[in-house]
Write an enzyme that holds these catalytic residues in place. Sequence first.
Site, short mmCIF file in Angstrom:
data_model
loop_
_atom_site.label_atom_id
_atom_site.label_comp_id
_atom_site.label_asym_id
_atom_site.label_seq_id
_atom_site.Cartn_x
_atom_site.Cartn_y
_atom_site.Cartn_z
N GLU A 1 2.89 5.04 2.29
CA GLU A 1 1.72 5.74 2.84
C GLU A 1 2.11 7.03 3.55
O GLU A 1 1.90 7.20 4.76
CB GLU A 1 0.93 4.84 3.79
CG GLU A 1 0.25 3.70 3.07
CD GLU A 1 -0.75 2.93 3.92
OE1 GLU A 1 -0.66 2.97 5.15
OE2 GLU A 1 -1.64 2.28 3.35
N GLU B 1 -1.00 -1.94 -2.94
CA GLU B 1 -1.59 -2.70 -1.83
C GLU B 1 -3.09 -2.76 -2.03
O GLU B 1 -3.74 -1.73 -2.28
CB GLU B 1 -1.34 -2.02 -0.47
CG GLU B 1 0.04 -2.17 0.09
CD GLU B 1 0.18 -1.56 1.49
OE1 GLU B 1 -0.80 -1.59 2.27
OE2 GLU B 1 1.26 -1.04 1.77
P1 P53 Z 1 -3.20 -3.87 8.56
C1 P53 Z 1 -4.18 1.01 8.40
C2 P53 Z 1 -3.41 0.91 9.53
C3 P53 Z 1 -2.05 0.75 9.44
C4 P53 Z 1 -1.44 0.69 8.21
O1 P53 Z 1 -3.16 -2.88 7.31
C5 P53 Z 1 -2.21 0.78 7.07
C6 P53 Z 1 -3.57 0.91 7.15
C7 P53 Z 1 -4.42 0.95 5.93
O2 P53 Z 1 -4.77 2.16 5.47
O3 P53 Z 1 -1.61 0.79 5.90
C8 P53 Z 1 -1.18 -0.29 5.11
O4 P53 Z 1 -1.91 -4.60 8.55
C9 P53 Z 1 0.29 -0.50 5.27
C10 P53 Z 1 0.67 -1.92 5.53
C11 P53 Z 1 -0.42 -2.62 6.29
C12 P53 Z 1 -1.68 -2.63 5.45
O5 P53 Z 1 -2.08 -1.31 5.21
O6 P53 Z 1 -3.39 -3.00 9.73
O7 P53 Z 1 1.05 0.04 4.24
O8 P53 Z 1 1.90 -1.92 6.19
O9 P53 Z 1 -0.10 -3.91 6.68
C13 P53 Z 1 -2.85 -3.37 6.05
O10 P53 Z 1 -4.35 -4.79 8.33
#
Ligand code: P53
Length: 473
Positions: A179, A371
Amino acid sequence: MGLSKDFLWGGATAANQCEGGWQEDGRGLSNVDVCPAGPDREAVIRGEQVSLVCDGEHRYPSHEAIDMFHHFREDIRLFGEMGFKVYRMSIAWTRIFPGGEEEEPNEAGLRFYEEVFRTCHEYGIEPLVTICHFDCPVYLIEKYGGWRSREMIGFYLKLCRTLFVRYRELVRYWLTFNEINMILHAPFLGAGLLFQDGDEREKLKYQAAHHELIASALAVQMAHEINPENRVGCMFAAGSVYPYSCRPEDVWEALKKDRENYFFVDVQARGEYPAYAGKALEREGLMPVMEDEDERILKKGTVDFISFSYYNSRCVSTADSVESAEGNLFASAKNPYLTYSEWGWPIDPLGLRITLNQIYDRYEKPLFIVENGLGAQDFPDENGNVADDCRIDYLKRHICAMMDAAELDGVDLLGYTAWAPIDLVSAGSGHMKKRYGFIHVDLDDEGNGTGKRMRKKSFGWYQKVIGTNGEWA
Ligand code: P53
């Protein structure tokens, strides 16, 4: 018709969210290790209020996480049982170079991942490795300020070379940065940036982004030189931005917001700064300092495929009267046509088809959804069984939308890895109770529990989806 026979079905995790074992075998301290759970987390991951030492008042969920460091054989066996063709995972930088600057890598760390990859292959699972998933050695943050410094490129490439050489026979698929656009929203997670008063924050973010883009382009070239069979992708947090209304100002705002994300991919896929970015960065005084060689580096280091996370679409308006949606690092207006998850994230399966089509129209390179999933609480019954119908419903609808994009729209898709195959720590909130897995892990937000793994209802469902190459969805 249908998806190709070798479509890569699987699941995705990140080291800091599942491994634990934060001090095992000489592992060094990483930015993620100083991100606490609880209300202070957001200011830390945004780089606004960071302490680089752990204190006794906070809980740091990466330290133990779900202890996959000691459970990986059992966990990968379960992935194999589901029929995974691919497992996306990340390397903890500080297992390999504990401080980042050492001459020689830490052999124990290298051996750990070698075991992980060998275990994958035992089950016919191809590893897809994110080289840097929200990961930066604290030592490099203290000494160089993280990715604000160009010196980071050299340290990152040393890590890359070590991995490409050591795992030449074990890994084919690589992602340079997770990301990469998240640097704009969570710069401490994405680039080890922490801000002091007087810092020009936006400028620093784009400078750090430039360094990561250069590092990524050089890594692509290096991967190809070391093994021409290597396939290297970029990775960004996707989700098309909708205009809240057909007011031209809203439409223009949506286009600009999309570009904020596509900027990174434009550079990584096409090999140069797009015209709009050149103009905007210049105008706003955010243009990064560049070296003469950078233009050539970017041109020669374009990626083989484009990967992304998709959780939801976004929505914007320039009108103040429009309600905003809470709970996500990306600011967004509340889309009245969508339902929302427990954590306030909109649910929009058609948005995945829209996003896939937009990305494919723009780049015409193979795409990989690395993802997609639903974070929700689980409520095990007295026997520990979890009937996670909500999760099944979310995934089913997104997989159907993905198959429409492939079959009806002709989008070239390499694979799909669900976030996450096993419950793990949430990156955004630090919660354990925000669960994504097909496999339940008996641990709560305080780290209490046995850590025992249990198949949820979605486990058997996903196994059937993979077994029928998506038809079961
Ligand atoms: P979580 C939001 C915030 C932080 C990471 O998110 C994020 C996102 C989504 O756009 O990105 C990805 O765990 C990331 C993962 C993460 C997943 O989203 O906050 O690549 O590491 O766990 C889901 O619910």
